[in-house]
Write a protein that holds these residues in place. Structure first.
Motif, PDB file in Angstrom:
ATOM      1  N   ARG A  55       0.854  -1.192   0.000  1.00 63.34           N
ATOM      2  CA  ARG A  55       0.000   0.000   0.000  1.00 63.34           C
ATOM      3  C   ARG A  55       0.885   1.235   0.000  1.00 63.34           C
ATOM      4  O   ARG A  55       1.800   1.351   0.806  1.00 63.34           O
ATOM      5  N   GLY A  56       0.593   2.153  -0.909  1.00 61.31           N
ATOM      6  CA  GLY A  56       1.355   3.381  -1.009  1.00 61.31           C
ATOM      7  C   GLY A  56       0.465   4.591  -0.865  1.00 61.31           C
ATOM      8  O   GLY A  56      -0.719   4.468  -0.512  1.00 61.31           O
ATOM      9  N   PRO A  57       1.007   5.770  -1.150  1.00 63.49           N
ATOM     10  CA  PRO A  57       0.226   7.005  -1.045  1.00 63.49           C
ATOM     11  C   PRO A  57      -1.035   6.946  -1.910  1.00 63.49           C
ATOM     12  O   PRO A  57      -1.043   6.335  -2.984  1.00 63.49           O
ATOM     13  N   GLU A  58      -2.091   7.557  -1.413  1.00 62.86           N
ATOM     14  CA  GLU A  58      -3.363   7.650  -2.132  1.00 62.86           C
ATOM     15  C   GLU A  58      -3.915   6.282  -2.523  1.00 62.86           C
ATOM     16  O   GLU A  58      -4.516   6.119  -3.584  1.00 62.86           O
ATOM     17  N   GLY A  59      -3.678   5.259  -1.672  1.00 65.73           N
ATOM     18  CA  GLY A  59      -4.228   3.930  -1.912  1.00 65.73           C
ATOM     19  C   GLY A  59      -3.544   3.139  -3.009  1.00 65.73           C
ATOM     20  O   GLY A  59      -4.072   2.138  -3.490  1.00 65.73           O
ATOM     21  N   MET A  60      -2.349   3.565  -3.421  1.00 67.24           N
ATOM     22  CA  MET A  60      -1.621   2.880  -4.491  1.00 67.24           C
ATOM     23  C   MET A  60      -1.333   1.429  -4.086  1.00 67.24           C
ATOM     24  O   MET A  60      -0.852   1.171  -2.999  1.00 67.24           O
ATOM     25  N   ASP A  61      -1.663   0.486  -4.979  1.00 71.33           N
ATOM     26  CA  ASP A  61      -1.345  -0.913  -4.719  1.00 71.33           C
ATOM     27  C   ASP A  61      -0.098  -1.316  -5.508  1.00 71.33           C
ATOM     28  O   ASP A  61       0.502  -0.487  -6.198  1.00 71.33           O
TER      29      ASP A  61
END
Length: 141
Positions: A55-61
């Motif tokens: 999981r990354g910034p702004e919900g990045m998968d």
């Protein structure tokens, strides 16, 4: 002589244990491999340590992160200078706080070409490898 043969497996096990790196050293090595891959423009190697549940910034998968890296590194030569790199245990995970200077195509440190960024990374052990489970950017996009 028979006693010596029985002790060989234990000796080999002890030697193997001595050769293992500490978890923090393994995370540092994985981070450095990723940093080197970014600078080389190799998106596949740069994304290799991403956990399946990343999981990354702004919900990045994970899939989105891989596509982002591929697009960015295809267009831009990126330099990564590590200013701060601190690790600490958080239960079974390792948290890594990094401050980076990211440079663009020119490679210089002029204000329009450089960006200082901070990140918090959460590493989780999967099998024998440490995988990047989460990346947060405290200052936002």
């Amino acid at each position: 002589m028979l006693r010596g043969r029985r002790s060989i497996p234990f000796l080999l096990l002890a030697l193997a244990a001595c050769g293992r790196k500490a978890p923090e050293d393994q995370v540092r090595a994985a981070f450095e491999a990723c940093r080197t891959a970014v600078e080389a423009g190799d998106a596949a190697r740069a994304a290799a340590p991403l956990d399946a549940d990343f999981r990354g910034p702004e919900g990045m998968d994970r899939a989105t992160a891989r596509l982002f890296l591929a697009g960015l590194l295809r267009r831009e030569r990126v330099g990564v200078t590590v200013i701060r790199n601190q690790l600490r245990r958080d239960g079974p995970d390792i948290l890594q706080e990094v401050d980076l200077v990211l440079t663009g195509r020119g490679g210089g440190l002029l204000p329009e070409e450089a960006s200082r960024r901070s990140f918090l990374l959460r590493w989780r052990q999967r099998g024998g490898d440490w995988k990047l489970a989460e990346l947060q950017s405290p200052e936002g996009p």
